[in-house]
Every structure is written in structure tokens, then in C-alpha cells.
Scaffold this motif. Structure first.
Motif, mmCIF file in Angstrom:
data_model
loop_
_atom_site.group_PDB
_atom_site.id
_atom_site.type_symbol
_atom_site.label_atom_id
_atom_site.label_comp_id
_atom_site.label_asym_id
_atom_site.label_seq_id
_atom_site.Cartn_x
_atom_site.Cartn_y
_atom_site.Cartn_z
ATOM 1 N N GLU A 209 40.790 31.667 42.200
ATOM 2 C CA GLU A 209 41.067 30.679 43.376
ATOM 3 C C GLU A 209 40.485 29.426 43.139
ATOM 4 O O GLU A 209 41.084 28.316 43.171
ATOM 5 C CB GLU A 209 41.157 31.009 44.592
ATOM 6 N N GLU A 210 38.975 29.244 42.600
ATOM 7 C CA GLU A 210 38.240 28.252 42.563
ATOM 8 C C GLU A 210 38.516 27.788 41.302
ATOM 9 O O GLU A 210 37.940 26.513 40.943
ATOM 10 C CB GLU A 210 36.649 28.486 43.011
ATOM 11 N N LYS A 211 39.106 28.274 40.403
ATOM 12 C CA LYS A 211 39.119 28.168 38.861
ATOM 13 C C LYS A 211 37.781 27.869 38.353
ATOM 14 O O LYS A 211 37.357 26.736 37.683
ATOM 15 C CB LYS A 211 40.019 26.610 38.716
ATOM 16 N N ALA A 212 36.749 28.654 38.781
ATOM 17 C CA ALA A 212 35.366 28.660 38.334
ATOM 18 C C ALA A 212 35.364 28.715 36.735
ATOM 19 O O ALA A 212 36.151 29.349 36.114
ATOM 20 C CB ALA A 212 34.576 29.874 38.942
ATOM 21 N N ALA B 168 36.352 38.385 41.609
ATOM 22 C CA ALA B 168 37.349 37.926 40.914
ATOM 23 C C ALA B 168 38.309 37.042 41.478
ATOM 24 O O ALA B 168 38.690 35.892 40.921
ATOM 25 C CB ALA B 168 38.074 39.193 40.253
ATOM 26 N N ASN B 169 38.835 37.614 42.778
ATOM 27 C CA ASN B 169 39.722 36.827 43.568
ATOM 28 C C ASN B 169 39.093 35.341 43.796
ATOM 29 O O ASN B 169 39.876 34.380 43.976
ATOM 30 C CB ASN B 169 40.123 37.213 44.806
ATOM 31 N N LYS B 170 37.940 35.034 44.265
ATOM 32 C CA LYS B 170 37.169 33.692 44.491
ATOM 33 C C LYS B 170 37.178 32.978 43.369
ATOM 34 O O LYS B 170 37.491 31.691 43.411
ATOM 35 C CB LYS B 170 35.885 34.109 45.223
ATOM 36 N N GLY C 26 43.170 40.232 41.135
ATOM 37 C CA GLY C 26 42.088 39.026 40.552
ATOM 38 C C GLY C 26 41.809 38.968 39.385
ATOM 39 O O GLY C 26 41.459 37.827 38.984
ATOM 40 N N MET C 27 42.088 40.162 38.380
ATOM 41 C CA MET C 27 41.661 40.158 37.143
ATOM 42 C C MET C 27 42.828 39.926 36.175
ATOM 43 O O MET C 27 42.375 39.790 34.838
ATOM 44 C CB MET C 27 40.887 41.378 36.631
ATOM 45 N N SER C 28 43.945 39.644 36.620
ATOM 46 C CA SER C 28 45.131 39.765 35.766
ATOM 47 C C SER C 28 45.021 38.769 34.773
ATOM 48 O O SER C 28 45.326 38.863 33.438
ATOM 49 C CB SER C 28 46.258 39.809 36.513
#
Length: 200
Positions: free
Chosen positions: A100-103, A95-97, A149-151
Motif C-alpha cells: 500500500e505504501e509502495k515501500a 506485505a500489505n503495508k 499482499g504478496m501477489s
């Protein structure tokens, strides 16, 4: 199997669920050790599966579409509570990855993902898991990191709050672990303050 894409085929999710079930095994009854020299204890099997799941999530890029967001389905069911630490650790990493990457696959459509717990259910479950952070192999820090990460996928109003508060709560858990001066009462007081802010 994972590196060669086999788990992306039909049955991959069943394999992940099987691993999570092994991560949920209870401890063996005390004082009862099998005389079989090849016997593997529940603790040993659980540790091995914890490591397998973590390696799949953090080192095998091909596994991301298999694990995300499927692993979120393992958060709510009670039978997977014992696996809460490793499941939250893997999901927090993903989730955090992705955040951050705006996947492209970070934002979740809960109408399409029918088996994924809805945001209100997810928030409640994560708050419950965070309430006893020392359980299930010290799950607390990983639960908090998953919450952060999920917020954006849970509630836009939580993003700024959790981005500010969760690092402080994480630091509290890390410091308490170093000093060996854990107080469940103090933690519950802190968690209650966070809950009250959320409910406002």
C-alpha cells in the motif's frame, strides 16, 4: 532489545528463527502433566511466542528490516508448519503495508535473496496451507491475506485475480466461523476453482 535496535545487529535473524521454532511446538501429550509448579506447557510457550512475534511485526517499526523478507524463509520448511498461522499473519501485515505504501523494499529480488522461496514454490506452499484453513490455529485467513499482499512479488498475472477473489474467500471463512457450519468439502471445491484459474 527490538526497540533499541539490537535485533538489527548480527544474530537478529537467529533470534527470530528461535521464536518461530517455539511457535512450532506440538501440543503436550494428553494426560501427562509435570508435577513441577514452574512447568510451562508447549501450548503456553507457543502462545507467548506467537504474541511476541506478532507484537514485533505490528508495533516495533525498527523490526521491519529484520522481519522482511526474512520471515518468508519460514513459510516453506515443514518443521515450521505449526507456526504457519502467526508467520503468515505477521508477513501479511508487512506485505500489505509495504504494498500500500509502495515501500522501496517491497519488491523482492529472488536472485539476491537466495534463501527466500522462489515465486512458484511460494505459490504452491501458500495454496497447500490455504487448503486446510482451520489447521494451526485457524491459519486460513492469514494465509489468504499474505497471498493478496504478496501477489505482485509472485506473478503479475495473479494480482488482479487475487485482489478480486481473495476478499471473497476471506469473507467465506469469516462467515463460516460465525455460523459454526464449516464444510471442508465446500472449501476444497472453492480452492480447486481458484487453482484451475491460476493454471489457465
Amino acid at each position: 532489545m527490538a526497540h533499541h535496535g539490537y535485533l538489527e545487529l548480527e544474530g537478529g535473524h537467529q533470534m527470530i528463527e528461535f521464536i518461530v521454532k517455539q511457535c512450532s511446538l506440538p501440543n503436550d501429550p494428553p494426560g501427562k502433566r509435570s508435577p513441577d509448579p514452574e512447568y510451562v506447557s508447549n501450548q503456553a510457550l507457543r502462545l507467548m511466542c506467537d504474541n511476541v512475534l506478532q507484537l514485533l511485526a505490528t508495533t516495533v517499526e525498527e523490526m521491519e528490516p529484520v522481519l522482511w523478507p526474512f520471515l518468508l524463509e519460514m513459510i516453506e520448511p515443514e518443521q515450521y508448519t505449526e507456526a504457519g498461522c502467526v508467520v503468515c499473519k505477521c508477513l501479511a501485515h508487512l506485505a500489505n503495508k509495504k504494498r500500500e505504501e509502495k515501500a522501496e523494499d517491497y519488491n523482492l529480488d529472488y536472485d539476491v535473496l537466495a534463501n527466500t522461496p522462489k515465486p512458484n514454490v511460494m505459490i504452491a506452499r501458500l495454496m497447500v496451507l490455504a487448503g486446510c484453513p482451520k489447521n494451526n490455529r485457524d491459519r486460513g485467513i492469514h494465509v489468504l491475506q499474505l497471498m493478496k499482499g504478496m501477489s505482485p512479488n509472485l506473478n503479475d498475472n495473479l494480482v488482479e485475480l487475487w485482489d478480486t477473489v481473495i476478499p471473497k474467500l476471506t469473507q467465506y471463512l469469516e462467515d463460516a466461523g460465525k455460523e459454526d457450519s464449516w464444510s471442508q468439502k465446500n472449501w476444497e471445491d472453492l480452492a480447486l476453482k481458484v487453482k484451475m484459474i491460476i493454471l489457465e
